[in-house]
Design an enzyme around this catalytic site. Sequence first.
Site, PDB file in Angstrom:
ATOM      1  N   GLU A 161      -6.290   1.784   6.556  1.00 18.24           N
ATOM      2  CA  GLU A 161      -5.869   1.825   5.056  1.00 18.24           C
ATOM      3  C   GLU A 161      -6.526   2.818   4.403  1.00 18.24           C
ATOM      4  O   GLU A 161      -5.957   3.599   3.681  1.00 18.24           O
ATOM      5  CB  GLU A 161      -6.358   0.351   4.547  1.00 18.24           C
ATOM      6  CG  GLU A 161      -5.799   0.366   2.805  1.00 18.24           C
ATOM      7  CD  GLU A 161      -5.978  -0.969   2.088  1.00 18.24           C
ATOM      8  OE1 GLU A 161      -6.658  -1.077   1.177  1.00 18.24           O
ATOM      9  OE2 GLU A 161      -5.496  -1.957   3.002  1.00 18.24           O
ATOM     10  N   SER A 198     -11.634  -2.294   2.307  1.00 18.60           N
ATOM     11  CA  SER A 198     -10.932  -2.693   3.193  1.00 18.60           C
ATOM     12  C   SER A 198     -10.681  -1.595   4.349  1.00 18.60           C
ATOM     13  O   SER A 198      -9.691  -0.701   3.579  1.00 18.60           O
ATOM     14  CB  SER A 198      -9.500  -3.604   3.111  1.00 18.60           C
ATOM     15  OG  SER A 198      -9.917  -4.798   2.268  1.00 18.60           O
ATOM     16  N   ARG A 203       0.897  -1.148  -0.140  1.00 19.40           N
ATOM     17  CA  ARG A 203      -0.003  -0.072  -0.087  1.00 19.40           C
ATOM     18  C   ARG A 203       0.831   1.249  -0.092  1.00 19.40           C
ATOM     19  O   ARG A 203       0.434   2.164   0.380  1.00 19.40           O
ATOM     20  CB  ARG A 203      -1.104   0.069   1.244  1.00 19.40           C
ATOM     21  CG  ARG A 203      -1.932  -1.187   1.124  1.00 19.40           C
ATOM     22  CD  ARG A 203      -2.831  -1.243  -0.088  1.00 19.40           C
ATOM     23  NE  ARG A 203      -3.690  -2.432  -0.094  1.00 19.40           N
ATOM     24  CZ  ARG A 203      -3.359  -3.524  -0.836  1.00 19.40           C
ATOM     25  NH1 ARG A 203      -2.339  -3.663  -1.585  1.00 19.40           N
ATOM     26  NH2 ARG A 203      -4.224  -4.820  -0.731  1.00 19.40           N
TER      27      ARG A 203
END
Length: 307
Positions: free
Chosen positions: A300, A230, A181
Site C-alpha cells: 500500500e 498499513s 486506495r
Amino acid sequence: MEHFQGNLLKEYTSFLVGGKAKDFYIPRSLEDVEELLKRLHTEGKDFYVLGKGSNVLISDEGLDAPVILIRENLSGIHFQSYKEYLEEKRKKDNSEDIEDKAIFTALAGTSLSELAKYAEEKGYTGMEPLSGIPGTVGGAVKMNAGAYNSEIKDVFHHGTFCKRNGEIFELSLSEMDFSYRHSAVEDGMICLSASFLLKKGELASIREKMEDFQKRRAEKQPLELPSAGSTFKRPEGDYASRLIEAAGLRGFRMENAAVSEKHCGFVVNLGGASARNIYELIEEVKRIVKEKEGVQLETEIKLWGSF
C-alpha cells in the site's frame, strides 16, 4: 517559495529513512505551486509531492527529481454552511436536510487529524473514523485513504487540483473515480484543496467516537515505532495481517526492520533500519505469504527512488 538542495528526506518521513533530495521546494501559496509546476513542465522534469511522508518508503540514495513539500506550509480550513455554498454556486439540492449540512474546505497540507478536530469543535460528524490517519488531506484524497470501514469518498464533495502543466481545475465526487486506495488523481497531479460535506451531529457522540477510534488505534497499532501505517493492501475477501500471521511472520525480523508484534499488517523500523533493509523485509514477507498462503500481497505504501 523556498528552494533547498540536499535536504535529508528521512527527516520528513514516518519511517525515518530516505536519502537526500537534489531539489527541495517549500511553496507558501497555491500560486507558488502553480508557478513551480509550470516551470518544471517547461523544463521537462517530473516531481514528487511530499505531505506527512506517512505512506512512503524513500530510497537511501535519495531522489534526483524535485520534491515539493505540502504540509503545514499550505494548510488551513474554511467552514461554510451547505445552504450558503449552494446559493453562492447557484446550485440546487432537493434533499430535506440542507440546513443540517456544512462544507469544510481544507488546503492540501492540512492534517486529517486537524480537520477532524475542527469538525468536532463545530459539531459536525463524518470525519471521526479518519481522524487517526497520520497524513494530509491532499495525500488522503489521492489514495482514498480509509480506516474503520470509512473512506475519504464517504465525505468528499469536491476538490481543486493542479495538472503537471500548472493548469488548475475542479473535480466533483462523481468525477473522482474513487475505489479502494485509488482516485482520479494521477501521479503528476497535485491536490490543492478538498471540500467535505458533513452533517450536524451530537457533540458528545462525536467526541465519544473520536476517543474510541483513538483508543482502538493505540491498543492495536504500533504507534510507538516508526512505520508507514498499513504496509500492504487488503487482499480481496481477506486481510494482509491475517495472512502474514498465518504464514508465521509475526515479529519476523531482518536486521533493524520487522513485522510488528502488535499488528502483523505493519512493518516497523526498530531503530537504525535503512530503506533497503525495510524494502527487503517487505519483499521477503510477500514471498513467504505467496509460498505458504497462495496470495500475492501488494504494498500500500509508495516506493520512491531506486530499489
